[in-house]
Design a protein around this motif. Sequence first.
Motif, PDB file in Angstrom:
ATOM      1  N   GLY A 107       0.819  -1.211   0.000  1.00 36.75           N
ATOM      2  CA  GLY A 107       0.000   0.000   0.000  1.00 36.75           C
ATOM      3  C   GLY A 107       0.857   1.266   0.000  1.00 36.75           C
ATOM      4  O   GLY A 107       2.069   1.205   0.143  1.00 36.75           O
ATOM      5  N   TYR A 108       0.161   2.399  -0.143  1.00 31.74           N
ATOM      6  CA  TYR A 108       0.872   3.682  -0.189  1.00 31.74           C
ATOM      7  C   TYR A 108       1.022   4.315   1.182  1.00 31.74           C
ATOM      8  O   TYR A 108       1.813   5.239   1.365  1.00 31.74           O
ATOM      9  CB  TYR A 108       0.124   4.666  -1.113  1.00 31.74           C
ATOM     10  N   GLY A 109       0.197   3.833   2.161  1.00 30.47           N
ATOM     11  CA  GLY A 109       0.098   4.491   3.461  1.00 30.47           C
ATOM     12  C   GLY A 109       1.434   4.789   4.117  1.00 30.47           C
ATOM     13  O   GLY A 109       1.769   5.943   4.377  1.00 30.47           O
ATOM     14  N   ASN A 110       2.236   3.760   4.349  1.00 33.26           N
ATOM     15  CA  ASN A 110       3.513   3.952   5.048  1.00 33.26           C
ATOM     16  C   ASN A 110       4.478   4.801   4.233  1.00 33.26           C
ATOM     17  O   ASN A 110       5.233   5.600   4.779  1.00 33.26           O
ATOM     18  CB  ASN A 110       4.178   2.608   5.342  1.00 33.26           C
ATOM     19  N   GLN A 111       4.434   4.593   2.922  1.00 31.79           N
ATOM     20  CA  GLN A 111       5.361   5.345   2.061  1.00 31.79           C
ATOM     21  C   GLN A 111       5.043   6.837   2.136  1.00 31.79           C
ATOM     22  O   GLN A 111       5.937   7.677   2.242  1.00 31.79           O
ATOM     23  CB  GLN A 111       5.269   4.833   0.618  1.00 31.79           C
ATOM     24  N   LEU A 112       3.730   7.168   2.119  1.00 30.10           N
ATOM     25  CA  LEU A 112       3.342   8.588   2.195  1.00 30.10           C
ATOM     26  C   LEU A 112       3.745   9.173   3.547  1.00 30.10           C
ATOM     27  O   LEU A 112       4.211  10.309   3.634  1.00 30.10           O
ATOM     28  CB  LEU A 112       1.833   8.730   1.977  1.00 30.10           C
ATOM     29  N   LYS A 113       3.565   8.341   4.585  1.00 28.87           N
ATOM     30  CA  LYS A 113       3.927   8.813   5.925  1.00 28.87           C
ATOM     31  C   LYS A 113       5.427   9.155   5.980  1.00 28.87           C
ATOM     32  O   LYS A 113       5.825  10.195   6.471  1.00 28.87           O
ATOM     33  CB  LYS A 113       3.617   7.695   6.948  1.00 28.87           C
ATOM     34  N   GLU A 114       6.241   8.253   5.423  1.00 36.30           N
ATOM     35  CA  GLU A 114       7.696   8.487   5.430  1.00 36.30           C
ATOM     36  C   GLU A 114       8.064   9.730   4.633  1.00 36.30           C
ATOM     37  O   GLU A 114       8.905  10.523   5.042  1.00 36.30           O
ATOM     38  CB  GLU A 114       8.433   7.279   4.842  1.00 36.30           C
ATOM     39  N   LEU A 115       7.384   9.910   3.491  1.00 32.94           N
ATOM     40  CA  LEU A 115       7.705  11.072   2.654  1.00 32.94           C
ATOM     41  C   LEU A 115       7.287  12.362   3.353  1.00 32.94           C
ATOM     42  O   LEU A 115       8.002  13.365   3.321  1.00 32.94           O
ATOM     43  CB  LEU A 115       7.017  10.953   1.283  1.00 32.94           C
ATOM     44  N   ARG A 116       6.132  12.345   4.003  1.00 28.54           N
ATOM     45  CA  ARG A 116       5.675  13.547   4.719  1.00 28.54           C
ATOM     46  C   ARG A 116       6.580  13.876   5.892  1.00 28.54           C
ATOM     47  O   ARG A 116       6.841  15.029   6.187  1.00 28.54           O
ATOM     48  CB  ARG A 116       4.240  13.331   5.243  1.00 28.54           C
ATOM     49  N   HIS A 117       7.074  12.830   6.521  1.00 27.45           N
ATOM     50  CA  HIS A 117       7.955  12.986   7.678  1.00 27.45           C
ATOM     51  C   HIS A 117       9.276  13.650   7.255  1.00 27.45           C
ATOM     52  O   HIS A 117       9.966  14.273   8.039  1.00 27.45           O
ATOM     53  CB  HIS A 117       8.208  11.582   8.256  1.00 27.45           C
ATOM     54  N   GLY A 118       9.606  13.508   5.982  1.00 27.51           N
ATOM     55  CA  GLY A 118      10.847  14.105   5.469  1.00 27.51           C
ATOM     56  C   GLY A 118      11.928  13.059   5.352  1.00 27.51           C
ATOM     57  O   GLY A 118      12.193  12.324   6.309  1.00 27.51           O
ATOM     58  N   THR A 119      12.531  12.958   4.159  1.00 24.97           N
ATOM     59  CA  THR A 119      13.555  11.937   3.964  1.00 24.97           C
ATOM     60  C   THR A 119      14.743  12.529   3.206  1.00 24.97           C
ATOM     61  O   THR A 119      14.574  13.468   2.427  1.00 24.97           O
ATOM     62  CB  THR A 119      12.962  10.730   3.195  1.00 24.97           C
ATOM     63  N   ASP A 120      15.925  12.001   3.442  1.00 18.07           N
ATOM     64  CA  ASP A 120      17.121  12.464   2.735  1.00 18.07           C
ATOM     65  C   ASP A 120      17.450  11.560   1.560  1.00 18.07           C
ATOM     66  O   ASP A 120      18.014  11.984   0.568  1.00 18.07           O
ATOM     67  CB  ASP A 120      18.314  12.475   3.703  1.00 18.07           C
ATOM     68  N   ILE A 121      17.110  10.270   1.748  1.00 15.50           N
ATOM     69  CA  ILE A 121      17.462   9.260   0.748  1.00 15.50           C
ATOM     70  C   ILE A 121      16.201   8.493   0.393  1.00 15.50           C
ATOM     71  O   ILE A 121      15.464   8.051   1.284  1.00 15.50           O
ATOM     72  CB  ILE A 121      18.478   8.248   1.339  1.00 15.50           C
ATOM     73  N   VAL A 122      15.961   8.322  -0.902  1.00 10.91           N
ATOM     74  CA  VAL A 122      14.873   7.451  -1.322  1.00 10.91           C
ATOM     75  C   VAL A 122      15.491   6.264  -2.050  1.00 10.91           C
ATOM     76  O   VAL A 122      16.299   6.441  -2.958  1.00 10.91           O
ATOM     77  CB  VAL A 122      13.881   8.188  -2.257  1.00 10.91           C
ATOM     78  N   VAL A 123      15.127   5.053  -1.618  1.00  9.08           N
ATOM     79  CA  VAL A 123      15.519   3.843  -2.337  1.00  9.08           C
ATOM     80  C   VAL A 123      14.240   3.307  -2.975  1.00  9.08           C
ATOM     81  O   VAL A 123      13.251   3.061  -2.274  1.00  9.08           O
ATOM     82  CB  VAL A 123      16.117   2.781  -1.388  1.00  9.08           C
TER      83      VAL A 123
END
Length: 398
Positions: A107-123
């Motif tokens: 699902g997208y839920g956790n991914q959106l949460k991580e992106l909203r939280h702010g990330t430096d690296i995306v894998v």
Amino acid sequence: MPFQNLGLSAPVLRGVQAMGYTVPTPVQIRAIPAILQGKDLIASAQTGTGKTAAFALPALTLLQQHGTCRCLVLEPTRELAAQVETAFRDYSRFTDLRVALLHGGVGYGNQLKELRHGTDIVVATPGRLEDHLKQRTLHLNDINLLILDEVDRMLDIGFLPAVKKIVSRCPSARQTLFFSATLPPQIVELANWALHDPIKIEIGVNRSVASSVTHALYPVSQLQKHDLLRALLEKTDFDSVLIFSRTKHGADRIATRLKAENHSVAVLHANRSQNQRMEALSGFKSGKYEVMVATDIASRGIDIAGVTHVINYDVPEHPEDYVHRIGRTGRAQSVGDAFTLVTREEERHVHAIEYFIGRKIERLTLEGFSYAQPPAVTSVASVRWDGRGKRGRRFRRR
Ligand code: AMP
């Protein structure tokens, strides 16, 4: 050369130490200083050589502190993406840098949460990343380090258009790193387009099988393949066996028969759901399953410690896949055995493999197995499976 001399930051060095690494591997010695100098890089290195740390450690050093999303790592499969994200998390544990994992099948839920939280690296894998870009849940305007990993595999899967689109969405003033086991013309073309004046690193072992692995061919007719597999498993003292099948359907069939023969079996191929794939991999890693049957999705890069045996139920059609499959065992210098079942029809693929790796592979028979036709054993005497193998190792079922 110690890690301290490579120019890595203190918190990253602490992360390396916590992982228990003492000396850098050849690809790390050559790639880390070049990346820290801001150079673009094309590296070809065998999986299992420490290439993830070769790009992750300097990436974390360059990023320094938490900020915007500045580093993008593209991976061909979900499993590899998850593995590389874990490596980033491990190495960055003494920094405040954040890493997010974006791949399909969940699902997208956790991914959106991580992106909203702010990330430096995306894998990420290309498909899901494109979805996020379309939905504007992520932008690549701040990417200054782009890492394309396992590029040849990415192209095999048909990700070239997606990769090109993603690369064009990144700022042109960026550093780009390119890791690929092989460099056929199509990849060189992509590299010429995406990279600027790159440094080339060839850790020229991608044609060779680790010296800690013993490998052999078992000629057999198609009709007796499964019987020979069963007999090999019965007579082999294995902890964990990875069996490769050329097709997804074949993998299912082998797994069904092995389950009926009382083996605990996991199956990994692209038609399984993401949950099933994760469960198979973690169950195999934890020892819940003694056997995993997989297609080539598992042959590249996936790090499974303690695989004692690899069995190719089918001869891989691409010689480089043979090297990748065999590379699943004998990692980190533990001794591993690899067997390949060969029918007469598959002999031509064997010749291609022998040419590719530059040497002949032993052809053996399994003593005590009743062959319907005499197998075409060309060299060495058969291994004695009655307790002691030819290297003095014991071959028996646990
Ligand atoms: P990779 O080629 O990135 O898949 O790495 C293969 C394995 O080697 C992983 O289990 C890493 O944790 C391990 N590794 C990477 N670098 C080192 C090192 N310098 N010393 C010991 N192990 C390492």
